[in-house]
Write an enzyme that holds these catalytic residues in place. Sequence first.
Site, PDB file in Angstrom:
ATOM      1  N   TYR A  58      -6.799  15.473  12.725  1.00  0.00           N
ATOM      2  CA  TYR A  58      -7.469  15.437  14.029  1.00  0.00           C
ATOM      3  C   TYR A  58      -7.899  16.828  14.473  1.00  0.00           C
ATOM      4  O   TYR A  58      -7.113  17.775  14.446  1.00  0.00           O
ATOM      5  CB  TYR A  58      -6.544  14.836  15.097  1.00  0.00           C
ATOM      6  CG  TYR A  58      -7.120  14.946  16.498  1.00  0.00           C
ATOM      7  CD1 TYR A  58      -8.172  14.135  16.892  1.00  0.00           C
ATOM      8  CD2 TYR A  58      -6.633  15.890  17.400  1.00  0.00           C
ATOM      9  CE1 TYR A  58      -8.734  14.243  18.154  1.00  0.00           C
ATOM     10  CE2 TYR A  58      -7.177  16.004  18.674  1.00  0.00           C
ATOM     11  CZ  TYR A  58      -8.234  15.181  19.036  1.00  0.00           C
ATOM     12  OH  TYR A  58      -8.795  15.299  20.278  1.00  0.00           O
ATOM     13  N   HIS A  88     -17.291  21.185  26.633  1.00  0.00           N
ATOM     14  CA  HIS A  88     -16.156  21.049  27.536  1.00  0.00           C
ATOM     15  C   HIS A  88     -16.220  22.022  28.715  1.00  0.00           C
ATOM     16  O   HIS A  88     -15.462  21.871  29.676  1.00  0.00           O
ATOM     17  CB  HIS A  88     -14.844  21.256  26.779  1.00  0.00           C
ATOM     18  CG  HIS A  88     -14.460  20.080  25.914  1.00  0.00           C
ATOM     19  ND1 HIS A  88     -15.345  19.432  25.108  1.00  0.00           N
ATOM     20  CD2 HIS A  88     -13.260  19.443  25.742  1.00  0.00           C
ATOM     21  CE1 HIS A  88     -14.733  18.451  24.464  1.00  0.00           C
ATOM     22  NE2 HIS A  88     -13.462  18.431  24.832  1.00  0.00           N
ATOM     23  N   ASN A 200      -6.679  23.484  24.256  1.00  0.00           N
ATOM     24  CA  ASN A 200      -5.819  22.311  24.411  1.00  0.00           C
ATOM     25  C   ASN A 200      -4.428  22.775  24.850  1.00  0.00           C
ATOM     26  O   ASN A 200      -3.525  22.957  24.042  1.00  0.00           O
ATOM     27  CB  ASN A 200      -5.739  21.539  23.088  1.00  0.00           C
ATOM     28  CG  ASN A 200      -5.465  20.073  23.299  1.00  0.00           C
ATOM     29  OD1 ASN A 200      -5.077  19.666  24.382  1.00  0.00           O
ATOM     30  ND2 ASN A 200      -5.675  19.285  22.264  1.00  0.00           N
ATOM     31  N   TYR A 283      18.987  21.562  65.737  1.00  0.00           N
ATOM     32  CA  TYR A 283      18.927  21.511  64.272  1.00  0.00           C
ATOM     33  C   TYR A 283      18.095  22.644  63.670  1.00  0.00           C
ATOM     34  O   TYR A 283      18.411  23.151  62.589  1.00  0.00           O
ATOM     35  CB  TYR A 283      18.324  20.175  63.816  1.00  0.00           C
ATOM     36  CG  TYR A 283      19.228  18.979  63.963  1.00  0.00           C
ATOM     37  CD1 TYR A 283      20.495  19.075  64.525  1.00  0.00           C
ATOM     38  CD2 TYR A 283      18.793  17.731  63.534  1.00  0.00           C
ATOM     39  CE1 TYR A 283      21.308  17.960  64.667  1.00  0.00           C
ATOM     40  CE2 TYR A 283      19.598  16.609  63.669  1.00  0.00           C
ATOM     41  CZ  TYR A 283      20.856  16.727  64.233  1.00  0.00           C
ATOM     42  OH  TYR A 283      21.641  15.621  64.366  1.00  0.00           O
ATOM     43  N   ARG A 286      20.722  25.400  63.730  1.00  0.00           N
ATOM     44  CA  ARG A 286      22.013  25.089  63.117  1.00  0.00           C
ATOM     45  C   ARG A 286      21.881  24.667  61.653  1.00  0.00           C
ATOM     46  O   ARG A 286      22.772  24.925  60.835  1.00  0.00           O
ATOM     47  CB  ARG A 286      22.690  23.978  63.922  1.00  0.00           C
ATOM     48  CG  ARG A 286      24.127  23.765  63.566  1.00  0.00           C
ATOM     49  CD  ARG A 286      24.812  22.605  64.259  1.00  0.00           C
ATOM     50  NE  ARG A 286      24.080  21.931  65.291  1.00  0.00           N
ATOM     51  CZ  ARG A 286      24.206  20.628  65.543  1.00  0.00           C
ATOM     52  NH1 ARG A 286      25.023  19.891  64.823  1.00  0.00           N
ATOM     53  NH2 ARG A 286      23.522  20.069  66.524  1.00  0.00           N
ATOM     54  N   PHE A 332       0.316  18.537  25.147  1.00  0.00           N
ATOM     55  CA  PHE A 332      -0.648  19.034  26.128  1.00  0.00           C
ATOM     56  C   PHE A 332      -0.521  18.332  27.475  1.00  0.00           C
ATOM     57  O   PHE A 332      -1.157  18.731  28.448  1.00  0.00           O
ATOM     58  CB  PHE A 332      -2.074  18.820  25.610  1.00  0.00           C
ATOM     59  CG  PHE A 332      -2.308  17.411  25.126  1.00  0.00           C
ATOM     60  CD1 PHE A 332      -2.375  16.353  26.004  1.00  0.00           C
ATOM     61  CD2 PHE A 332      -2.420  17.146  23.764  1.00  0.00           C
ATOM     62  CE1 PHE A 332      -2.559  15.053  25.564  1.00  0.00           C
ATOM     63  CE2 PHE A 332      -2.611  15.845  23.313  1.00  0.00           C
ATOM     64  CZ  PHE A 332      -2.676  14.798  24.220  1.00  0.00           C
ATOM     65  N   GLU A 417      -7.697   8.384  26.232  1.00  0.00           N
ATOM     66  CA  GLU A 417      -6.787   9.230  27.004  1.00  0.00           C
ATOM     67  C   GLU A 417      -6.560   8.516  28.337  1.00  0.00           C
ATOM     68  O   GLU A 417      -7.177   8.824  29.356  1.00  0.00           O
ATOM     69  CB  GLU A 417      -7.392  10.622  27.154  1.00  0.00           C
ATOM     70  CG  GLU A 417      -7.585  11.260  25.771  1.00  0.00           C
ATOM     71  CD  GLU A 417      -8.438  12.520  25.773  1.00  0.00           C
ATOM     72  OE1 GLU A 417      -8.842  12.976  26.858  1.00  0.00           O
ATOM     73  OE2 GLU A 417      -8.700  13.047  24.676  1.00  0.00           O
TER      74      GLU A 417
END
Length: 502
Positions: A58, A88, A200, A283, A286, A332, A417
């Site tokens: 791959y 990309h 990646n 609060y 405290r 990834f 994906e």
Amino acid sequence: MTQQTKVLQLDGDHLSIEEVVAVARKGWRIELTAEALATVRRSREMVEQMVSQQRVVYGITTGFGKFSDVMISGEDVSQLQENLIMSHACGMGEPYPAEVVRAMMVLRINALAKGYSGIREETLLHLVELCNRGVHPVIPQQGSLGASGDLAPLAHMVLVMLGKGEAEVNGRRMPGKEALEQAGMAPIRLQAKEGLALINGTQAMTAQLCLALYDARIVLESAEVISAMTIEALRGIPKAFDPQLHLVRPHPGQQESARKLLLHLQGSERTTAQGELRVQDPYSLRCIPQVHGATRDTLEYVWQTVTRECNSVTDNPILFTETGDVISGGNFHGQPMAFAADFMAIAIAELANISERRTERLVNPQLSGLPGFLTENGGLHSGFMITQYVAASIVSENKVLCHPASVDSIPSSANQEDHVSMGTTSARKLRTVVSNTAKVLAIEYLAAAQAIEFGHGALGAGTARAYEQLRKVVPRLTDDREMHPDLQMAEQLVRDGALFWE
């Protein structure tokens, strides 16, 4: 050697968050150890063998994502990698600041230096030189799903290595080719596996987490001393921070917060005993150790998680030179970082939540016993009235930003994906929440200093120092004035860590 020119030796295994920040903000230079370079070379030899043998692997001899079943010929493997980067690099939005880009670069270099990615030594050193010579790729902030890594942001980083895209050099934006020429560098041509090895990974989200965590740690320590100032201004009861109380609920962060409060209040003549003025504080005074302490424990958990990620292999496929295995997996996937960022945002936002409540107590005469809005001439003057509005506005914004991005997933690549982390969105939001929290604390800081001046007696060891630091740059508010510059100065002290000590 000055701090700005310090050299960081990377071996892939020992990079700390502090070192990432030093490269990002102080301009530390990067070198790779001889051992790291040797592992990189061995990994590269494995890639070249697979290409020569025409093995089906791959991203080396196949396409990407949904195209993983498409075989690529030997003569096209280089073009495949360049096409990968160009296709990309489609991020959108405003670019990341240079410090985030530099953090991304050092993190990616460190991951590749581990020797499981198959990149050539000369390609990795080209990225090292890009960082060392201050060539910062222009990387848009939007576009990463946080699984298959931070593909779009890292592709924009790599474009400049090819002489494409844009870069910033000495604050000036220019074409990538021109930036390389100014730096005395030539573009490279990617070979098999290298484009995939470079993009990646989880480095965009991890870079932002490193910077956010470093800043969050400082903001947390600032919150401790600012809250101690408010305790003095309101004549609070430090008995609630007694170690006995916190030993019987032994959360480490809670114990540390209580210890810090007592340290900052040491020697103070402004606090009261139980029953002297009131039996119990509200609060927001405290319960400071319980609230701040929970943030401390979260920060410790997230810090450890991110440190592991800084020294992890997060690409695909991963090459194991000792066994000869090439394994396609999911390292990834950004889920660990996504959860960490969302958790940290919630934890740091609570510092702002409780801080705004303390500010309200300081400015509200029905709660404080002090002049309304901390001004002696109320009516003519508004004093700190609107600063509390601003704090409330920012706290509300934080609550919106704390909706977890990590619970969302949109399938991509034709459903190949089909589950993603959205971790980069989580990390981007976290940076904003940390910044917002510093602003809210700055408002309390100013208000607490003003309120202290209506009382008498010595301040505590830590609170006195914090008060003095503020008054060096911001005078007491007597008449109404534009408060924006005051807030900016106080915020800078909070961010710089200039007001706490130990």
